[in-house]
Design an enzyme around this catalytic site. Structure first.
Site, PDB file in Angstrom:
ATOM      1  N   SER A   1     -11.397  -0.654   0.344  1.00 41.80           N
ATOM      2  CA  SER A   1     -10.035  -0.864   0.745  1.00 41.80           C
ATOM      3  C   SER A   1     -10.144  -1.173   2.015  1.00 41.80           C
ATOM      4  O   SER A   1      -9.138  -1.820   2.603  1.00 41.80           O
ATOM      5  CB  SER A   1      -9.438   0.768   0.738  1.00 41.80           C
ATOM      6  OG  SER A   1      -8.898   0.747  -0.639  1.00 41.80           O
TER       7      SER A   1
ATOM      8  N   ASP B   1       0.951  -1.092  -0.059  1.00 45.61           N
ATOM      9  CA  ASP B   1       0.073   0.074  -0.011  1.00 45.61           C
ATOM     10  C   ASP B   1       0.730   1.188  -0.068  1.00 45.61           C
ATOM     11  O   ASP B   1       2.013   1.114  -0.586  1.00 45.61           O
ATOM     12  CB  ASP B   1      -0.982  -0.048   1.286  1.00 45.61           C
ATOM     13  CG  ASP B   1      -2.177   0.568   0.983  1.00 45.61           C
ATOM     14  OD1 ASP B   1      -2.516   1.801   0.955  1.00 45.61           O
ATOM     15  OD2 ASP B   1      -3.236   0.076   0.563  1.00 45.61           O
TER      16      ASP B   1
ATOM     17  N   HIS C   1      -3.538   5.943   3.572  1.00 45.02           N
ATOM     18  CA  HIS C   1      -4.322   4.694   3.373  1.00 45.02           C
ATOM     19  C   HIS C   1      -3.685   3.427   3.881  1.00 45.02           C
ATOM     20  O   HIS C   1      -4.397   2.696   4.660  1.00 45.02           O
ATOM     21  CB  HIS C   1      -4.349   4.713   1.844  1.00 45.02           C
ATOM     22  CG  HIS C   1      -5.260   3.695   1.546  1.00 45.02           C
ATOM     23  ND1 HIS C   1      -4.968   2.460   0.835  1.00 45.02           N
ATOM     24  CD2 HIS C   1      -6.638   3.897   1.026  1.00 45.02           C
ATOM     25  CE1 HIS C   1      -6.013   1.800   0.311  1.00 45.02           C
ATOM     26  NE2 HIS C   1      -6.936   2.644   0.594  1.00 45.02           N
TER      27      HIS C   1
END
Length: 619
Positions: A398, A172, A233
């Site tokens: 996600s 990620d 994220h």
């Protein structure tokens, strides 16, 4: 091969002469037009949607996986007169990345044909497709961890006997390794020297895995070991999987034994490429081979360009027993017709995850697919760790994927030999939802309790004979749940069971389980069992071939041997680098020992299945 998957205004001219195609790219707007062109019997995939491919970057796959062969081939390419300024690099076994400086009038096919300077040794060439975070809707409100309740976490979190470390590779934007709820759950590379901070480290690849100073993870973008999260994220994903439990502060992750291995492939804007994702998967494949630890991959990223090289490396991960959990996407599309990758690769080790409300309805943003999206998990208002400290609520597939990755980690911890069967447990344990029946493979939402119930079908029973009085035993299985539910028979014949670990004695008394501090019987451990009479004890659990990890001093252990095995062979084959001073066994009511410094006087010759041993290590 997929053709149009969206509208395109690409102006292109395709001319062909024999086996040589000519493409001149003039201008493009977003689209998904792909053509196959054969150049000197080489398969080349030309992609005209520049929004889905990194300009001028191409992935080259050799017919051999030899890294040496690839390095030599790339070196020859750089020496070719027409390609003196073409950067090339190795990204995985048999896979290289080539960058060509192409202008609007550049003859792409002719340039690519020059790459094939050794006919027959290149399997295919393809564009380096873009990969990005799965976008987050901006309408999220703050909320608490209702998602855990939605997957029945509350029902079993303190009952499932997680006992082995499982490494979850979060590919990620990186992870905040200093977040107070994550810092103890980040994988630490014992092979790298740590001098107090990344800035102070020695800039050397101490253990030879290709990355210097990768004590906390890997940064594919910079080629070093600093997986800094400059987007946020990845840090939010990590908290859902493995935030530290029972530490008073913050939240609790799905798995209490998972450690996060952050691999940064996306930049501060959440953008990246298929080639960097491939390099990350390749790293995790080699990591598992090197360490032997169970590995799971969380891939909350994607793009609409099909990459054969990406699919190939994910298939290789499957051959190593690595399960890959991927987000289905937030574009509210049917992935059966508009596939998102990597989630849509039809591989036995892939699980594609949609987002639902905690109540089970498909999220308004979530993509779906009756044959391509496997299962759903909470993905709205998910309360999790925030980059830089603190917590916030986020939404998107996600953040659905890490719920499933966390459940997978729990089951791998309980049953390390399960491998890809964990996928069957997860899909089989999903709870059907009326609104999901026609849009997902399972038609259901993941459920930790249901997954555990599915795994129970693989429990095995081990019978250990007992003499009256003291018995030093071990079990070759790991139980599913804490407590004495693993004991199928023989409990009434037991007075007390003692176990020694970390310098502390713990005990279990069948007549007073509430006052017992030994909560689980595990493989690799030794136990003193005080039996009332001659008999046997039957334990149910998962077959576990894990060899005990030794700590300095005395260890009460069991060895996963099927037949009598010489003590000398066990020490030589499994503990050759560990300074073992002695092994003691209690055989037929007598103590016997094997002393490494005086083998000739030793009377403990073999270790036996189902027996426990005292082992003294100076490590």
């Amino acid at each position: 091969m997929r053709g149009f998957c969206g509208t395109t205004n690409t102006k292109e001219k395709l001319m062909s002469s024999g086996n040589t195609g000519l493409v001149k790219v003039k201008e493009s707007s977003p689209g998904c037009f792909i053509k196959r062109i054969t150049v000197t019997c080489l398969l080349i995939m030309i992609y005209a949607g520049v929004d889905e491919a990194s300009a001028g970057s191409f992935i080259v796959k050799l017919s051999s996986n030899s890294s040496t062969r690839l390095a030599g081939h790339l070196k020859k390419m750089q020496k070719t007169a027409d390609m003196m300024h073409t950067p090339v690099k190795h990204i995985a076994a048999g896979v290289g990345l080539v960058k060509i400086d192409a202008g609007d009038e550049y003859d792409v096919v002719q340039a690519l044909s020059k790459i094939n300077i050794l006919p027959g040794q290149i399997l295919y060439i393809e564009p380096d497709f873009k990969r990005s975070i799965i976008g987050i809707p901006n309408d999220a409100d703050y909320a608490m961890q209702t998602g855990l309740k939605a997957i029945a976490y509350d029902n079993v979190w303190d009952k499932i006997a997680e006992n082995r470390e499982v490494v979850v590779g979060v590919i990620d934007t990186g992870i905040d390794i200093n977040h107070p709820d994550l810092t103890k759950r980040i994988w630490k590379n014992a092979g790298e020297d740590w001098l107090g901070s990344i800035a102070q480290n020695n800039a050397l690849d101490d253990e030879g895995d290709g990355y210097a100073d990768n004590y906390f993870g890997v940064n594919i973008l910079t080629g070093n070991g600093n997986p800094i999260d400059d987007n946020g994220h990845g840090s939010s994903i990590a908290g859902i999987i493995a935030a530290e439990c029972n530490n008073i502060i913050g939240i609790c992750g799905v798995s209490r034994k998972a450690t996060i291995l952050p691999i940064k492939v996306l930049d501060a804007w959440g953008d990246g490429s298929a080639s960097d994702f491939i390099a990350a998967v390749d790293y995790l494949i080699n990591f598992k081979k090197r360490t032997g630890k169970p590995v799971i991959i969380n891939a909350s990223l994607g793009g609409y360009g099909y990459s054969q090289a990406e699919r190939d490396v994910l298939a290789l991960a499957g051959q190593e027993g690595i399960l890959v959990i991927a987000a289905a996407g937030n574009d509210h599309l049917d992935n059966d017709f508009t596939p998102l990758y990597p989630a849509s690769y039809d591989l036995p080790n892939m699980i594609s995850v949609a987002s639902v409300k905690d109540t089970g309805q498909l999220s308004y943003f979530s993509s779906w697919g009756k044959s391509t999206v496997d299962v759903a998990a909470p993905g709205e208002q998910v309360y999790t760790t925030r980059n830089g400290g603190g917590y916030h609520a986020v939404s998107g597939t996600s953040f659905s994927a890490p719920f499933v990755a966390g459940i997978a980690a729990v089951m791998q911890s309980v049953n390390p030999s399960a491998g890809l069967k964990v996928k069957d447990y997860i899909l089989g344990g999903a709870i059907p939802q009326a609104t999901l029946t026609d849009v997902l493979v399972t038609g259901g939402m993941v459920n930790l309790s249901g997954t555990a119930d599915q795994s129970a079908q693989d429990l095995q029973e081990v019978v250990i004979p007992l003499n009256k009085g003291q018995n030093l035993v071990s079990f070759s299985v790991s139980p599913l749940y804490f407590g004495d539910s693993a004991i199928r028979s023989g409990k009434d014949n037991i007075d007390i069971v003692w176990q020694y670990g970390d310098g502390v004695w713990n005990s279990y008394m069948p007549v007073s389980p509430g006052f017992s501090d030994l909560s689980c019987f595990g493989a690799g451990e030794g136990y003193w069992v005080d039996a009332k009479d001659v008999g046997a004890i039957t334990i149910a659990g998962f077959a576990d071939g894990e060899w005990p990890i030794l700590t300095p001093g005395w260890n009460l252990v069991g060895f996963p041997v099927a037949v009598n095995t010489a003590v000398a062979d066990v020490l030589a084959q499994r503990y050759s680098g560990v300074p073992v001073e002695a092994v003691w066994g209690y055989v037929d009511g007598q103590w016997r020992s094997y002393v490494t410094g005086n083998v000739g006087m030793s009377d403990l010759i073999d270790v036996e299945a189902g027996k426990g041993y005292w082992l003294k290590s100076n490590r």
